[in-house]
Design a protein around this motif. Structure first.
Motif, PDB file in Angstrom:
ATOM      1  N   ALA A 149      42.471  45.725  40.894  1.00  0.00           N
ATOM      2  CA  ALA A 149      41.211  46.377  40.854  1.00  0.00           C
ATOM      3  C   ALA A 149      41.560  47.757  39.732  1.00  0.00           C
ATOM      4  O   ALA A 149      40.082  47.995  39.533  1.00  0.00           O
ATOM      5  N   ARG A 150      42.678  47.739  39.828  1.00  0.00           N
ATOM      6  CA  ARG A 150      43.086  48.713  38.493  1.00  0.00           C
ATOM      7  C   ARG A 150      42.053  48.651  37.327  1.00  0.00           C
ATOM      8  O   ARG A 150      41.953  49.156  36.791  1.00  0.00           O
ATOM      9  N   TRP A 151      41.605  47.512  36.631  1.00  0.00           N
ATOM     10  CA  TRP A 151      41.224  47.419  36.171  1.00  0.00           C
ATOM     11  C   TRP A 151      39.374  47.063  36.312  1.00  0.00           C
ATOM     12  O   TRP A 151      38.443  46.193  35.234  1.00  0.00           O
ATOM     13  N   GLY A 152      39.234  47.241  37.924  1.00  0.00           N
ATOM     14  CA  GLY A 152      37.373  47.580  38.221  1.00  0.00           C
ATOM     15  C   GLY A 152      37.475  46.524  38.826  1.00  0.00           C
ATOM     16  O   GLY A 152      35.716  46.055  38.342  1.00  0.00           O
ATOM     17  N   SER A 153      37.687  45.427  38.998  1.00  0.00           N
ATOM     18  CA  SER A 153      37.770  43.474  39.589  1.00  0.00           C
ATOM     19  C   SER A 153      37.346  44.609  41.087  1.00  0.00           C
ATOM     20  O   SER A 153      38.736  44.937  41.288  1.00  0.00           O
ATOM     21  N   LEU A 154      36.251  44.203  41.418  1.00  0.00           N
ATOM     22  CA  LEU A 154      36.059  44.836  43.277  1.00  0.00           C
ATOM     23  C   LEU A 154      37.005  43.945  44.530  1.00  0.00           C
ATOM     24  O   LEU A 154      37.417  44.176  45.205  1.00  0.00           O
ATOM     25  N   ALA A 155      37.063  42.567  44.356  1.00  0.00           N
ATOM     26  CA  ALA A 155      37.961  41.650  44.652  1.00  0.00           C
ATOM     27  C   ALA A 155      39.219  41.323  43.562  1.00  0.00           C
ATOM     28  O   ALA A 155      39.179  41.065  43.043  1.00  0.00           O
TER      29      ALA A 155
ATOM     30  N   SER B  45      49.168  40.489  45.421  1.00  0.00           N
ATOM     31  CA  SER B  45      48.842  42.238  45.952  1.00  0.00           C
ATOM     32  C   SER B  45      47.640  42.062  45.811  1.00  0.00           C
ATOM     33  O   SER B  45      47.379  40.785  44.667  1.00  0.00           O
ATOM     34  N   GLY B  46      46.238  42.700  46.180  1.00  0.00           N
ATOM     35  CA  GLY B  46      45.036  42.852  45.817  1.00  0.00           C
ATOM     36  C   GLY B  46      44.052  42.785  47.196  1.00  0.00           C
ATOM     37  O   GLY B  46      45.163  42.916  48.939  1.00  0.00           O
ATOM     38  N   ASN B  47      43.709  41.943  47.621  1.00  0.00           N
ATOM     39  CA  ASN B  47      42.684  41.604  49.063  1.00  0.00           C
ATOM     40  C   ASN B  47      43.281  40.409  50.142  1.00  0.00           C
ATOM     41  O   ASN B  47      42.629  38.922  49.241  1.00  0.00           O
TER      42      ASN B  47
END
Length: 146
Positions: A56-62, A79-81
């Motif tokens: 998400a730090r690079w703009g990815s919603l997923a 890590s992440g969704n």
């Protein structure tokens, strides 16, 4: 000039680690779950699935937070969704969702990794919200005391 040096260094690293600077992102950014442990022993030699998402730090919603680990060249996500859902409210609630990996932590379960492919591509599954829908898709039921 400094930016060109950084691009050249990145290209050289890709060539060293993967044989070519033209390596597809999915060959580098991977989903891997080899056992039921919370902290996975990532291993480039074991099976993994390509993931197109970034952090998400690079703009990815997923969001898929991946990095290299000791002894690896590929980036594995930790890590992440872990759950993604889209819900439509109307006369009837409709929803689609996906869980990272699967619903089970038991590697012998068919649900240990049954959603990994969906997760890696963003292919959401139907969510069974209403009783009749759940009953049509139930695998087993829990009956306390039996």
């Amino acid at each position: 000039m400094k930016k060109l040096v950084l691009v050249a260094a990145a290209s050289d690293r890709l060539a060293t680690d993967f044989g070519s600077w033209k390596t597809p992102w999915g060959d580098i950014n991977r989903y891997q779950r080899v056992n039921g442990a919370i902290v996975q022993p990532f291993d480039d030699a074991k099976p993994s699935i390509p993931v197109g998402f970034t952090s998400a730090r690079w703009g990815s919603l997923a969001s898929f937070g991946a990095r290299t680990y000791k002894g690896t060249k590929k980036m594995s996500g930790a890590s992440g969704n872990s759950f993604v859902a889209a819900v439509e409210f109307g006369d009837r609630v409709r929803a689609r969702a996906v869980t990272a990996g699967g619903e089970s932590g038991d590697p012998s379960s068919p649900h240990f990794g049954d959603q990994a492919g969906r997760y890696s591509t963003g292919s959401l599954r139907d969510v069974y919200f209403y009783r009749a829908d759940v009953e049509r898709h139930v695998e087993r039921q829990y009956h306390p005391g039996k």
